[in-house]
Write an enzyme that holds these catalytic residues in place. Structure first.
Site, PDB file in Angstrom:
ATOM      1  N   LYS A   1       0.981  -1.248   0.150  1.00  0.00           N
ATOM      2  CA  LYS A   1       0.004  -0.027  -0.121  1.00  0.00           C
ATOM      3  C   LYS A   1       0.887   1.266   0.122  1.00  0.00           C
ATOM      4  O   LYS A   1       1.978   1.266   0.477  1.00  0.00           O
ATOM      5  CB  LYS A   1      -0.811   0.077   1.162  1.00  0.00           C
ATOM      6  CG  LYS A   1      -2.102  -0.998   1.206  1.00  0.00           C
ATOM      7  CD  LYS A   1      -3.082  -0.619  -0.067  1.00  0.00           C
ATOM      8  CE  LYS A   1      -4.094  -1.717  -0.231  1.00  0.00           C
ATOM      9  NZ  LYS A   1      -5.233  -1.644   0.701  1.00  0.00           N
TER      10      LYS A   1
ATOM     11  N   ARG B   1      -4.304 -10.351   3.380  1.00  0.00           N
ATOM     12  CA  ARG B   1      -4.415 -10.531   1.921  1.00  0.00           C
ATOM     13  C   ARG B   1      -3.203  -9.875   1.302  1.00  0.00           C
ATOM     14  O   ARG B   1      -2.636  -8.578   1.556  1.00  0.00           O
ATOM     15  CB  ARG B   1      -5.637  -9.722   1.493  1.00  0.00           C
ATOM     16  CG  ARG B   1      -5.834  -9.502  -0.068  1.00  0.00           C
ATOM     17  CD  ARG B   1      -7.246  -8.664  -0.114  1.00  0.00           C
ATOM     18  NE  ARG B   1      -7.388  -8.739  -1.518  1.00  0.00           N
ATOM     19  CZ  ARG B   1      -6.920  -7.825  -2.565  1.00  0.00           C
ATOM     20  NH1 ARG B   1      -6.214  -6.764  -1.913  1.00  0.00           N
ATOM     21  NH2 ARG B   1      -7.416  -7.909  -3.614  1.00  0.00           N
TER      22      ARG B   1
END
Length: 365
Positions: free
Chosen positions: A301, A336
């Site tokens: 991210k 994830r």
């Protein structure tokens, strides 16, 4: 309105010698010895109290029903996920591998676009490397991404889902569209991962309810096109996300979705600045008070790049592993990730440390 929140903290390696002084977090491999009790009046925190676990029995007597329910949720094990004929226990962190069959994913671009065989091969490799589930997506939800027509999305994901499901892999479909959910579930997918938390289309909740499959509800602010345009929260982000997810759970349950099939994702990067994401990571254990498994999707991210000299998405492995282990430490049941072999290895070492701590030492006399 006054609201009380319970956040487990002061984690210890093992419970030995601490009878009555530690509690096990959501049936996993983490034990905590204290609880941060935050009281908010409207949007403002009015008090914070750090309470040892051994005193929680007395403290709970003066708290409201919601707080007592949160305590029960924090200390109750989660049921295994039922994925067709397969059961996946949630007593330790499980890895969900990411396969993006899109031309514009933030991390892997057009790596698989138009080539379902290559996408499926990646999923096979992830399963072989230890991923418990494979999450297949056909629409990018990166900041600024525009919606994809459901027909195109189905064309992208369906052959990948079919190939992976035929191999015996546990497949998750990453979509916010009811028609895509139906097509993927019909092709063998066993989980729906919806970044809109069943809010994009009213029919989606009914599709999940009929399928009786697990569903991931992800917190977001706005849509992918707008979510990073100066996101703002009226109350501290950790409590805002908690409240929002609590509301989405009730919506899902009212639609006929069993509570034990609901999984919660705090939505790292979905309508959040770097500071918001860091606050969520530090306080992640709070979300177990909602009584559902927690999925963490922090892999590659933007926050990692912001903290690491603007490292591009494909050079954020170290940061991804750091966040994955931080999530595991706070009881996240599903991680994830893009980098499955490396994450599985990191978790094996983490599990080894836990196992060593849980084995009482023997000393020679």
């Amino acid at each position: 309105m006054t609201r009380v929140y319970l956040r487990p903290t002061a984690f210890v390696d093992a419970p030995f010698g601490y009878d009555g002084r530690v509690a096990r977090l959501a049936g996993g491999m983490s034990w905590f010895s204290a609880v941060e009790i935050d009281t908010l009046d409207g949007n403002h925190r009015v008090s914070t109290e750090l309470v040892p676990v051994e005193r929680m029995g007395d403290v709970l007597e003066r708290l409201d029903h919601a707080a007592r329910t949160a305590w029960i949720n924090l200390t109750t094990a989660r049921q295994p996920l039922t994925l067709g004929e397969r059961l996946i226990p949630l007593d330790q962190p499980r890895v969900m591998g990411i396969v993006n069959a899109t031309p514009d994913s933030f991390s892997d671009g057009d790596r698989y676009d138009g080539d379902p065989d290559a996408a499926a091969e990646t999923g096979f490799a992830m399963t072989a490397a230890g991923a418990a589930m494979i999450d297949v997506g056909g629409e990018s939800t990166r900041p600024g991404a525009k919606p994809v027509w459901e027909g195109d999305e189905i064309a992208r994901v369906l052959p990948v889902v079919q190939k992976l499901a035929a191999s015996g892999a546990a497949v998750s479909i990453d979509t916010r569209k009811a028609a895509v959910m139906e097509a993927a579930l019909g092709a063998g997918a066993r989980i729906v991962n919806d970044v809109s938390a069943l809010g994009w289309e009213e029919r989606s909740a009914a599709v999940v309810a009929v399928a009786k499959c697990p569903v991931v509800l992800l917190h977001h602010l706005g849509t992918p096109e707008t979510m990073q345009q100066a996101p703002h929260y009226e109350k501290p982000v950790l409590f805002a996300v908690y409240d929002w997810l609590e509301e989405r759970i009730e919506v899902a349950v009212a639609a006929g979705i069993a509570r034990e099939r609901i999984i919660l994702d705090p939505g790292i990067g979905f309508g959040k600045m770097v500071q918001h994401n860091l606050e969520l990571m530090n306080g992640l254990a709070l979300l177990h008070g909602l009584g559902c498994p927690v999925l963490l999707g922090a892999s590659r991210k933007r926050t990692i790049g912001a903290l690491a000299n603007e490292a591009p998405a494909d050079q954020r492995l170290g940061g991804s592993l750091t966040l994955a282990l931080k999530g595991a430490e706070q009881g996240a049941q599903i991680l994830r990730v893009h980098d499955v072999p490396e994450t599985v290895q990191a978790l094996k070492v983490w599990r080894g440390l836990r196992d060593a701590a849980l084995t009482p030492p023997r000393y020679s006399e």
